[in-house]
Motif scaffolding. Structure first.
Motif, PDB file in Angstrom:
ATOM      1  N   TYR A  13      -9.800  -7.628  51.058  1.00 20.13           N
ATOM      2  CA  TYR A  13      -8.641  -7.440  51.222  1.00 20.13           C
ATOM      3  C   TYR A  13      -7.753  -8.751  52.273  1.00 20.13           C
ATOM      4  O   TYR A  13      -6.916  -9.811  52.158  1.00 20.13           O
ATOM      5  CB  TYR A  13      -7.676  -6.751  51.131  1.00 20.13           C
ATOM      6  N   VAL A  61      -9.547 -11.509  54.040  1.00 20.26           N
ATOM      7  CA  VAL A  61      -9.977 -12.965  53.876  1.00 20.26           C
ATOM      8  C   VAL A  61      -8.888 -13.633  52.132  1.00 20.26           C
ATOM      9  O   VAL A  61      -9.021 -14.358  52.151  1.00 20.26           O
ATOM     10  CB  VAL A  61     -11.124 -12.905  53.019  1.00 20.26           C
ATOM     11  N   LEU A  62      -8.368 -12.404  51.625  1.00 20.73           N
ATOM     12  CA  LEU A  62      -7.529 -12.569  49.928  1.00 20.73           C
ATOM     13  C   LEU A  62      -6.364 -13.418  50.969  1.00 20.73           C
ATOM     14  O   LEU A  62      -5.524 -14.171  50.291  1.00 20.73           O
ATOM     15  CB  LEU A  62      -7.581 -11.482  49.601  1.00 20.73           C
ATOM     16  N   ALA A  63      -5.919 -11.672  51.694  1.00 20.69           N
ATOM     17  CA  ALA A  63      -4.470 -12.408  51.794  1.00 20.69           C
ATOM     18  C   ALA A  63      -4.526 -13.642  53.256  1.00 20.69           C
ATOM     19  O   ALA A  63      -3.018 -14.643  53.328  1.00 20.69           O
ATOM     20  CB  ALA A  63      -4.322 -11.339  52.763  1.00 20.69           C
ATOM     21  N   THR A  64      -6.048 -13.758  54.180  1.00 19.25           N
ATOM     22  CA  THR A  64      -5.836 -14.765  55.005  1.00 19.25           C
ATOM     23  C   THR A  64      -5.731 -16.277  54.265  1.00 19.25           C
ATOM     24  O   THR A  64      -5.408 -17.181  54.643  1.00 19.25           O
ATOM     25  CB  THR A  64      -6.149 -14.618  55.881  1.00 19.25           C
ATOM     26  N   ASP A  65      -5.797 -16.169  52.830  1.00 18.01           N
ATOM     27  CA  ASP A  65      -6.557 -17.349  52.092  1.00 18.01           C
ATOM     28  C   ASP A  65      -4.971 -17.607  51.353  1.00 18.01           C
ATOM     29  O   ASP A  65      -4.745 -18.841  51.792  1.00 18.01           O
ATOM     30  CB  ASP A  65      -7.617 -17.151  50.895  1.00 18.01           C
ATOM     31  N   MET A 124      -8.478 -24.516  50.654  1.00 21.95           N
ATOM     32  CA  MET A 124      -7.683 -22.982  51.038  1.00 21.95           C
ATOM     33  C   MET A 124      -6.428 -22.685  50.339  1.00 21.95           C
ATOM     34  O   MET A 124      -5.651 -23.743  50.625  1.00 21.95           O
ATOM     35  CB  MET A 124      -7.501 -22.981  53.023  1.00 21.95           C
ATOM     36  N   GLY A 125      -6.031 -21.415  50.120  1.00 21.68           N
ATOM     37  CA  GLY A 125      -4.199 -21.967  49.450  1.00 21.68           C
ATOM     38  C   GLY A 125      -3.931 -22.843  48.458  1.00 21.68           C
ATOM     39  O   GLY A 125      -2.848 -23.058  48.126  1.00 21.68           O
ATOM     40  N   TYR A 178      -0.464 -12.665  44.438  1.00 24.49           N
ATOM     41  CA  TYR A 178      -2.237 -13.131  44.075  1.00 24.49           C
ATOM     42  C   TYR A 178      -2.252 -12.855  42.708  1.00 24.49           C
ATOM     43  O   TYR A 178      -1.501 -11.890  42.765  1.00 24.49           O
ATOM     44  CB  TYR A 178      -2.948 -13.433  44.947  1.00 24.49           C
ATOM     45  N   PRO A 198      -8.262  -7.429  43.271  1.00 24.95           N
ATOM     46  CA  PRO A 198      -9.968  -7.116  43.166  1.00 24.95           C
ATOM     47  C   PRO A 198     -10.727  -6.493  43.578  1.00 24.95           C
ATOM     48  O   PRO A 198     -10.645  -5.547  44.863  1.00 24.95           O
ATOM     49  CB  PRO A 198     -10.029  -8.913  43.828  1.00 24.95           C
ATOM     50  N   LEU A 253     -13.081 -11.942  43.963  1.00 25.10           N
ATOM     51  CA  LEU A 253     -12.156 -12.427  44.147  1.00 25.10           C
ATOM     52  C   LEU A 253     -12.316 -13.826  43.466  1.00 25.10           C
ATOM     53  O   LEU A 253     -13.130 -14.268  43.069  1.00 25.10           O
ATOM     54  CB  LEU A 253     -12.853 -12.460  45.710  1.00 25.10           C
ATOM     55  N   PRO A 254     -11.116 -15.141  44.217  1.00 19.26           N
ATOM     56  CA  PRO A 254     -11.130 -15.808  43.307  1.00 19.26           C
ATOM     57  C   PRO A 254     -12.338 -16.860  44.584  1.00 19.26           C
ATOM     58  O   PRO A 254     -12.861 -16.875  45.049  1.00 19.26           O
ATOM     59  CB  PRO A 254     -10.106 -16.905  44.381  1.00 19.26           C
ATOM     60  N   CYS A 280     -12.589 -17.812  47.515  1.00 18.10           N
ATOM     61  CA  CYS A 280     -12.775 -16.587  48.657  1.00 18.10           C
ATOM     62  C   CYS A 280     -13.955 -16.595  48.985  1.00 18.10           C
ATOM     63  O   CYS A 280     -14.417 -16.950  49.576  1.00 18.10           O
ATOM     64  CB  CYS A 280     -12.095 -15.746  48.662  1.00 18.10           C
ATOM     65  N   LEU A 309     -16.040 -19.660  51.042  1.00 21.73           N
ATOM     66  CA  LEU A 309     -15.666 -19.357  51.784  1.00 21.73           C
ATOM     67  C   LEU A 309     -16.338 -18.871  53.247  1.00 21.73           C
ATOM     68  O   LEU A 309     -17.430 -19.310  54.031  1.00 21.73           O
ATOM     69  CB  LEU A 309     -14.381 -19.068  52.265  1.00 21.73           C
TER      70      LEU A 309
END
Lengths: 167, 284
Positions: free
Chosen positions: A100, A102-106, B1-2, B17, B21, B26-27, B30, B33
């Protein structure tokens, strides 16, 4: 429409913003910390709104990200202290929590933390079997056996544990 | 990213988002990364987890960091400028990690898949060797024991002198230069067994040492002397090291191996090639 100078009005004045998690908890954050997130910075530059609602970041994850942002916005802390904070930040965290994060920071575009968390996740996956990764992280294998065999064949060298020598 | 972030912000400053997940959801960005923090072999293995992992494992974000910092220069030099735009970073990695011949097939360069780092090999055909075309001294032998499938065998000579020169855009790092040599001549015996023939022709190497020299355009010099021994196996004889600090310009190397004491002959030596390895790799 708010007019801004070149740097934007936000970095200059010490203001706070309220960030609300998807489960309704609100966090008061200094703008200097918030703008370390590229995404939040953009919102704050475009809007007068002091309340930002993150509809898919839960309160626990958000609290951690904000703790990170506040630490990194603190001019009184040395870079060394910030680095050791980063290391402690991810150590001992469950994979689910990291996921969560990594998702949030992305989403929030907090590049440094995103890399640190991704590194920690990579360390957990290192030297693990594909089957282990699927089982442990509940990932559906959507390959046909033929397709999976083909992908293995394409990078067959990676499955060869012998160190390749030139002799 | 983003990526596509702005499209996810609605008028009430809400960031969304997609659905919550499991890791499989997960996208791709990510997962890429995470994969980018792993070794090349790990990345390729985890591509087998599912389609999203596979797609992530092919992204430029993942492979950029696995390539030498001057890969633009290397790709232009080795494959041509058109390839730079046409190939993904993964494709560049794959192509660089297969040995690539250049300089009329006398030299080869490759990227080490597991450890990173660029190595170069120079066949004896790319070296300047005194008397190489005089069959009284040297013979040229086809051999599967050479990556160039050919070795030069020294029967006997008074004046042994082998010189080489290389101009190459090495990535930043420390490198070691080696001569790959073999005392005695190997050949296949009955049943494909490796045998050393003409062992009695090995002579002269215990009288005076062989002198190895290295000089680089950025100021590194090394001289070493060594009595050759260890018959019957290929050995990498260390010539010296050099450091590259600027990978945008070519480093020029001159290296040599000599034993020019004319009071005695020496012979029974196979010469394959000169190797330049990133020096953190252990050899021999």
């Amino acid at each position: 429409m708010v007019t801004t100078d070149e740097k934007g009005p936000l970095t200059a004045k010490k203001k706070s913003v309220i960030i609300r998690s998807c489960d309704g908890d609100e966090f008061l954050v200094s703008e200097s910390a918030a703008v370390l997130s590229t995404s939040l910075k953009k919102i704050l530059e475009e809007k007068e709104d002091r309340l930002i609602h993150l509809s898919d970041i839960d309160n626990k994850t958000l609290a951690m990200v904000i703790a990170y942002l506040s630490t990194h916005a603190d001019d009184g802390l040395s870079d060394d202290l910030k680095r050791s904070f980063d290391q402690e930040f991810v150590s001992g965290k469950e994979f689910d929590v990291l996921k969560y994060l990594v998702l949030a920071t992305d989403t929030l575009q907090v590049t440094c933390l995103c890399y640190t968390v991704a590194k920690k996740m990579a360390d957990i996956m290192k030297n693990k079997l594909v089957e282990w990764v699927r089982r442990e992280f509940d990932i559906q294998n959507d390959y046909t056996p033929e397709a999976e065999a083909e992908i293995r064949r394409l990078d067959a060298w990676a499955w060869d544990d012998r160190q390749l020598e030139d002799d | 990213m983003g990526a596509g972030f702005s499209g996810l912000v609605n008028n009430n400053s809400v960031i969304e988002y997609p659905s919550k997940p499991g890791l499989g959801d997960l996208p791709e960005s990510c997962i890429a990364l995470v994969l980018s923090r792993l070794d090349p072999s790990e990345i390729c293995k985890l591509a087998c987890v599912n389609n999203t992992f596979r797609e992530a494992s092919l992204s430029d974000v993942v492979w950029e960091s696995k390539l030498p910092e001057n890969h633009h220069i290397l790709v232009k030099k080795l494959f041509g400028v058109a390839c730079l735009k046409a190939l993904s970073k993964k494709e560049i990695f794959d192509r660089l990690s297969h040995p690539i011949r250049f300089a009329a097939d006398t030299k080869e360069v490759w990227l080490d898949k597991s450890r990173g780092g660029v190595s170069v090999a120079i066949s004896w055909k790319g070296l300047k060797i005194t008397g190489i075309d005089d069959r009284r001294y040297w013979t040229h032998i086809s051999s599967h024991e050479s990556r160039f499938q050919t070795i030069a065998y020294l029967q006997q000579i008074w004046w042994l002198e082998i010189e080489g020169k290389l101009e190459f855009e090495f990535p930043v790092g420390t490198y070691s230069v080696f001569f790959r040599l073999h005392l005695g001549r190997a050949s296949k015996g009955l049943g494909g067994r490796r045998i050393i023939c003409d062992a009695e022709k090995i002579h002269g190497w215990d009288i005076k040492p062989v002198k190895f020299q290295l000089e680089s355009s950025n100021g590194h010099h090394a001289i070493s002397q060594c009595f050759l021994d260890g018959q019957g196996k290929w050995l990498h004889h260390h010539v010296g090291d050099f450091v590259v600090e600027n990978s945008s310009i070519p480093t020029t190397l001159k290296f040599s191996m000599a034993q020019i004491d004319c009071t005695h002959t020496k012979g029974g030596l196979c010469l394959d090639s000169v190797f330049i390895f990133p020096s953190r790799q252990s050899r021999n």
